[in-house]
Each structure stands twice: as structure tokens, then as C-alpha cells.
Design an enzyme around this catalytic site. Structure first.
Site, PDB file in Angstrom:
ATOM      1  N   ASP A  97      62.209  23.674  46.092  1.00  0.00           N
ATOM      2  CA  ASP A  97      61.417  24.216  47.393  1.00  0.00           C
ATOM      3  C   ASP A  97      62.361  25.828  48.112  1.00  0.00           C
ATOM      4  O   ASP A  97      62.602  26.207  47.333  1.00  0.00           O
ATOM      5  CB  ASP A  97      61.484  22.895  48.119  1.00  0.00           C
ATOM      6  CG  ASP A  97      63.188  22.842  48.795  1.00  0.00           C
ATOM      7  OD1 ASP A  97      64.064  23.747  48.146  1.00  0.00           O
ATOM      8  OD2 ASP A  97      62.938  21.785  48.986  1.00  0.00           O
ATOM      9  N   SER A  98      61.211  25.674  49.120  1.00  0.00           N
ATOM     10  CA  SER A  98      61.343  27.058  49.919  1.00  0.00           C
ATOM     11  C   SER A  98      62.686  27.097  50.436  1.00  0.00           C
ATOM     12  O   SER A  98      63.164  27.678  50.652  1.00  0.00           O
ATOM     13  CB  SER A  98      59.772  26.959  50.710  1.00  0.00           C
ATOM     14  OG  SER A  98      59.535  26.214  51.596  1.00  0.00           O
ATOM     15  N   GLY A  99      63.333  25.996  51.168  1.00  0.00           N
ATOM     16  CA  GLY A  99      63.999  25.819  51.997  1.00  0.00           C
ATOM     17  C   GLY A  99      63.637  25.564  53.393  1.00  0.00           C
ATOM     18  O   GLY A  99      64.605  25.357  54.422  1.00  0.00           O
ATOM     19  N   GLY A 100      62.394  24.936  53.362  1.00  0.00           N
ATOM     20  CA  GLY A 100      61.785  25.273  54.495  1.00  0.00           C
ATOM     21  C   GLY A 100      62.424  23.950  55.387  1.00  0.00           C
ATOM     22  O   GLY A 100      62.238  23.955  56.963  1.00  0.00           O
ATOM     23  N   ASP A 151      57.060  27.572  54.470  1.00  0.00           N
ATOM     24  CA  ASP A 151      56.898  26.793  55.811  1.00  0.00           C
ATOM     25  C   ASP A 151      57.577  26.551  56.828  1.00  0.00           C
ATOM     26  O   ASP A 151      58.536  25.729  56.334  1.00  0.00           O
ATOM     27  CB  ASP A 151      55.887  25.498  55.028  1.00  0.00           C
ATOM     28  CG  ASP A 151      56.483  24.904  54.567  1.00  0.00           C
ATOM     29  OD1 ASP A 151      57.268  24.658  53.733  1.00  0.00           O
ATOM     30  OD2 ASP A 151      55.585  23.534  54.377  1.00  0.00           O
ATOM     31  N   GLN A 194      49.534  22.234  55.164  1.00  0.00           N
ATOM     32  CA  GLN A 194      49.748  21.529  57.313  1.00  0.00           C
ATOM     33  C   GLN A 194      48.626  21.248  57.843  1.00  0.00           C
ATOM     34  O   GLN A 194      47.374  21.521  57.169  1.00  0.00           O
ATOM     35  CB  GLN A 194      51.573  22.291  57.083  1.00  0.00           C
ATOM     36  CG  GLN A 194      51.811  22.451  56.763  1.00  0.00           C
ATOM     37  CD  GLN A 194      52.930  21.652  56.283  1.00  0.00           C
ATOM     38  OE1 GLN A 194      52.905  20.481  57.690  1.00  0.00           O
ATOM     39  NE2 GLN A 194      54.042  21.871  55.926  1.00  0.00           N
ATOM     40  N   GLY A 221      54.338  17.946  55.650  1.00  0.00           N
ATOM     41  CA  GLY A 221      53.813  17.352  56.539  1.00  0.00           C
ATOM     42  C   GLY A 221      53.585  16.339  56.492  1.00  0.00           C
ATOM     43  O   GLY A 221      53.583  15.661  57.549  1.00  0.00           O
ATOM     44  N   ASP A 271      57.787  14.213  44.389  1.00  0.00           N
ATOM     45  CA  ASP A 271      58.870  14.308  44.502  1.00  0.00           C
ATOM     46  C   ASP A 271      60.089  13.170  44.999  1.00  0.00           C
ATOM     47  O   ASP A 271      59.495  13.448  46.155  1.00  0.00           O
ATOM     48  CB  ASP A 271      59.617  15.709  43.972  1.00  0.00           C
ATOM     49  CG  ASP A 271      59.597  16.339  45.265  1.00  0.00           C
ATOM     50  OD1 ASP A 271      61.210  16.070  46.140  1.00  0.00           O
ATOM     51  OD2 ASP A 271      59.313  16.979  46.372  1.00  0.00           O
ATOM     52  N   CYS A 309      63.789  -3.873  30.636  1.00  0.00           N
ATOM     53  CA  CYS A 309      63.852  -2.148  30.588  1.00  0.00           C
ATOM     54  C   CYS A 309      63.979  -1.833  29.499  1.00  0.00           C
ATOM     55  O   CYS A 309      65.192  -2.830  28.468  1.00  0.00           O
ATOM     56  CB  CYS A 309      64.445  -1.535  31.213  1.00  0.00           C
ATOM     57  SG  CYS A 309      65.359  -0.393  32.205  1.00  0.00           S
ATOM     58  N   CYS A 311      66.169   0.967  28.778  1.00  0.00           N
ATOM     59  CA  CYS A 311      67.176   2.200  29.567  1.00  0.00           C
ATOM     60  C   CYS A 311      68.323   2.043  29.162  1.00  0.00           C
ATOM     61  O   CYS A 311      68.930   0.433  28.826  1.00  0.00           O
ATOM     62  CB  CYS A 311      67.281   2.575  30.754  1.00  0.00           C
ATOM     63  SG  CYS A 311      68.334   1.425  31.844  1.00  0.00           S
ATOM     64  N   CYS A 314      70.452  -1.194  30.379  1.00  0.00           N
ATOM     65  CA  CYS A 314      70.047  -2.283  30.650  1.00  0.00           C
ATOM     66  C   CYS A 314      69.933  -3.091  29.116  1.00  0.00           C
ATOM     67  O   CYS A 314      70.433  -4.121  28.556  1.00  0.00           O
ATOM     68  CB  CYS A 314      68.666  -2.646  31.124  1.00  0.00           C
ATOM     69  SG  CYS A 314      68.319  -2.456  32.696  1.00  0.00           S
ATOM     70  N   HIS A 340      69.612   3.681  35.291  1.00  0.00           N
ATOM     71  CA  HIS A 340      69.150   2.688  35.290  1.00  0.00           C
ATOM     72  C   HIS A 340      67.277   3.711  36.293  1.00  0.00           C
ATOM     73  O   HIS A 340      66.274   3.553  36.250  1.00  0.00           O
ATOM     74  CB  HIS A 340      69.498   1.420  36.031  1.00  0.00           C
ATOM     75  CG  HIS A 340      67.606   1.061  36.062  1.00  0.00           C
ATOM     76  ND1 HIS A 340      66.742   0.114  35.417  1.00  0.00           N
ATOM     77  CD2 HIS A 340      67.184   0.659  37.337  1.00  0.00           C
ATOM     78  CE1 HIS A 340      65.998  -1.046  35.937  1.00  0.00           C
ATOM     79  NE2 HIS A 340      66.128  -0.469  36.531  1.00  0.00           N
TER      80      HIS A 340
END
Length: 377
Positions: A97-100, A151, A194, A221, A271, A309, A311, A314, A340
Site C-alpha cells: 500500500d502507499s502509506g496514505g 492518495d 476516491q 475510501g 486485503d 476444515c 488445516c 483442525c 486456521h
């Protein structure tokens, strides 16, 4: 063998009953099947997990954080140690990400101007100026596959006038990011749409960004305090505005239900810290919703978190044992719960992709619409 150094997106199939899309995104570090969920690796690590363990869940891309890696240990240090892929031992795709969002979330510790954002480090109080040029330089120096344009992320309840001014400045910052690019053959650039809750502003900004012919487009946003219904309304309106032949990324969302309903509106990438952060708070996800492993009812429970599950958690550990680890503040408990939840999220995305391919995704959408995201036992 020459490796292609830009993001290439191939739209494979569009669901006939929803707007869900099945795609394949190729980056310098591999193929990402979409819709996809990116675990968040803020400081160059997905919290509590080995990179090999993250990969074992089925993750094909992780997210790194420009703001935090700039402050610690520094992007130049990461570069000297081989770049973010080598530094973190993650050999698949990385998006930064941009850090914005981080600098704007500092509130009283930052000030915004046309130049950029001046802020004080939350670590040591030192003063910094994050500009579009620096944000892009940091991301290229880290060696990320996908960089996000710098942004401004205004509050969800900001006035129309503020959001319009902010949106226009974000466009100017985007143009400065484009001009600052030095490695377009290695690091792709996504823009962020935005416009807040205003459909005409969203339309205007989407058209403006499309004119720049970027490698991908994000819906920004959202998920910053507004109701889930409002998020979906904005996504429902904005996603169709974006190019069909480019990846569409919804930033910071969300719960499994949210992912399903956003995929139905044409989103390809997600994300969120929810699976990892919830695990560290004792909350685990299942197909029936989520619940807390801390509840006393699990003290003598010999069942796994989710009997369906596959995983490692589990398959090998009971709820009673996991509750014991968590209550005892054992690090292993956090690791097993995180494993998990990450596994569950990737399995959920695989199920989404499979159902789109088989033409049954509308059934997942109906189930999600009837779900309340949680259960109490």
C-alpha cells in the site's frame, strides 16, 4: 528465460447470475488466481506465521506496508538486504500500500498539504514528510510487484466539498507518482478511486483514473467506519465503472460474508487484517460464522475448531487444547489460531472461484445474504 515484469490480467469467466469474475493475474513473481485474498504482512511478516506456512494456506500474494517499512528498518536497508522478497523470504507476489491510510490515521500527528503529508513517527516522534514521489520511491526500492498510488483517504462522513477537493488532490498526487516511476518494467502501479459516498464524484474519479491507463484499479475510501450496507452500495456502483480487462481491488475488506458479496459485484482482490487480528484475540472462523475460543464451554471440548476444515490446526488440535493455550498466553495458541483463520480465508476464496467456474456462485451469495457473520457458541 526472460520473465515478464508487469502485471498482466486475464479475465477468464464472468458469472451469468452475478457480476463475479474469474481471472488470472501474472506478476514477476508468479500467477495469482482471482478473486484473491491477500494476508496483511505489515512489517514484512504476516504476524505469527512463517512465510512457508502462509504459502501452505494457498496464499499467492501478500500485502506489505510502505509506511511501517519506511520507518523500520527503512526501505534502503531492505534493498541492501536483497529487496522485500528476499528480506522476508516470500517468493510470491507482493503488493504494497502507499502509506496514505496510515499517515492519515495519525490524526493529531500529521498535517496535509499539496506537497504531501507531514507527520511524526508513532515510534520515536521524529518528523517526516511523505510525498507521492517518496511513496513511489519507497515501493520501488522495496522491490514490490504492485505499488499503490499515494492518495488521501478522507473520513467517511466528510462533507461533499472536502471529498471533492481531496479527490482532485489525489489525482494530482497520482500524476506525480506516474512521473516519478523509475522501474515500470518491474513494479506495476494501481490507482485508487476516491469520491466518498457520492456517486457522481466516484464516476468522475474513475473516468479520470482510467484515462491514465494504469495496471489496476482500487476502490478506496471504504471500510473506514461506515455501515456494511454503505460499503456494498459504494462497491455496487463503483466496480462496474472500472475496466473489465484490469484487476479490481477493494481495499481493507473484510469478513468472509463481505468478500462473497463484493465478489458478486465484480471485485477481484481483497486485503484485511481481520483473519490475523481476530486470531490473536481468540476469534476463529468457520462456515457457520465465527466464535471465540475463549468461552468456558470449550474447556473440555475435544472437537476441532471446524470439523470440516483440513488445516493443520483442525487436523491435530482440540478446542480444549487451543483454549488452554490462549488462556495461558502461550505463543503457540496464537500461531495455531492464525494458521486456521488464514487457511479458512484461502479455502473460502477457492470455494468462491470454484463456484464461479461451476455456475453455482449465486448459491454462495444467497447463503452470505442470510448469514449474520457470527455465532455465539
Amino acid at each position: 528465460m526472460t520473465m515478464e515484469r508487469t502485471v498482466n490480467f486475464e479475465l477468464l469467466h464472468v458469472d451469468t447470475k452475478t457480476k463475479a469474475r474469474l481471472g488470472k493475474m501474472t506478476t514477476p513473481h508468479g500467477v495469482v488466481h482471482t478473486p484473491t485474498f491477500m494476508p496483511v504482512g505489515t512489517a514484512g511478516t504476516v504476524k505469527a506465521m512463517l512465510p512457508e506456512e502462509v504459502e501452505s494456506t494457498g496464499a499467492e500474494v501478500v500485502l506489505g506496508n510502505t509506511f511501517h517499512l519506511y520507518l523500520r528498518p527503512g526501505h534502503k536497508t531492505v534493498n541492501k538486504l536483497g529487496g522485500l522478497h528476499r528480506f522476508s523470504n516470500w517468493n510470491k507476489t507482493i503488493l504494497t500500500d502507499s502509506g496514505g491510510y496510515q499517515v492519515f490515521s495519525l490524526k493529531d500527528l500529521r498535517s496535509i498539504s499539496e506537497k504531501g503529508v507531514e507527520f511524526r513517527s508513532p515510534y520515536d516522534g521524529s518528523k517526516h514528510m511523505m510525498t507521492p514521489e517518496l511513496s513511489l520511491q519507497i515501493q520501488e526500492t522495496l522491490g514490490t510487484d504492485i505499488a499503490m498510488a499515494f492518495d488521501e483517504c478522507p473520513p467517511h462522513d466528510a462533507s461533499r466539498e472536502y471529498i471533492a477537493r481531496s479527490m482532485d488532490m489525489t489525482t494530482r498526487w497520482l500524476d506525480r507518482c506516474i512521473a516519478a516511476r523509475e522501474q515500470p518494467d518491474k513494479t506495476s502501479l494501481f490507482g485508487i478511486v476516491q469520491g466518498g459516498r457520492f456517486e457522481d464524484l466516484r464516476t468522475q474519479h474513475a473516468q479520470t483514473l482510467i484515462e491514465r491507463d494504469l495496471d489496476g484499479y482500487a476502490i478506496g475510501g471504504v471500510a473506514i467506519g461506515e455501515a456494511p450496507e454503505e460499503i456494498l452500495r459504494v462497491v455496487d456502483f463503483t466496480a462496474p465503472l472500472l475496466p473489465e480487462n484490469k484487476p479490481r481491488y477493494l481495499m481493507g475488506v473484510g469478513y468472509p460474508r463481505d468478500l462473497t458479496l463484493a465478489v458478486a459485484r465484480g471485485v477481484d482482490m481483497f486485503d484485511c487484517v481481520i483473519p490475523t487480528r481476530n486470531a490473536r484475540n481468540g476469534r476463529v472462523f468457520t462456515n457457520d460464522g465465527y466464535y471465540s475460543i475463549k468461552l468456558a464451554s470449550h474447556k473440555e471440548d475435544n472437537e476441532p475448531i471446524d470439523p470440516t476444515c483440513e488445516c493443520p490446526t483442525c487436523k491435530n488440535y482440540s478446542r480444549g487444547y487451543l483454549r488452554h493455550l490462549f488462556i495461558s498466553n502461550e505463543i503457540l495458541g496464537l500461531r495455531l489460531l492464525t494458521m486456521h483463520n488464514l487457511w479458512f480465508y484461502q479455502s473460502h476464496m477457492k470455494q468462491i472461484r470454484r463456484s464461479i467456474e461451476e455456475g453455482t456462485f449465486d448459491q454462495m451469495v444467497q447463503h452470505a445474504m442470510n448469514s449474520k457473520n457470527r455465532r455465539d457458541n
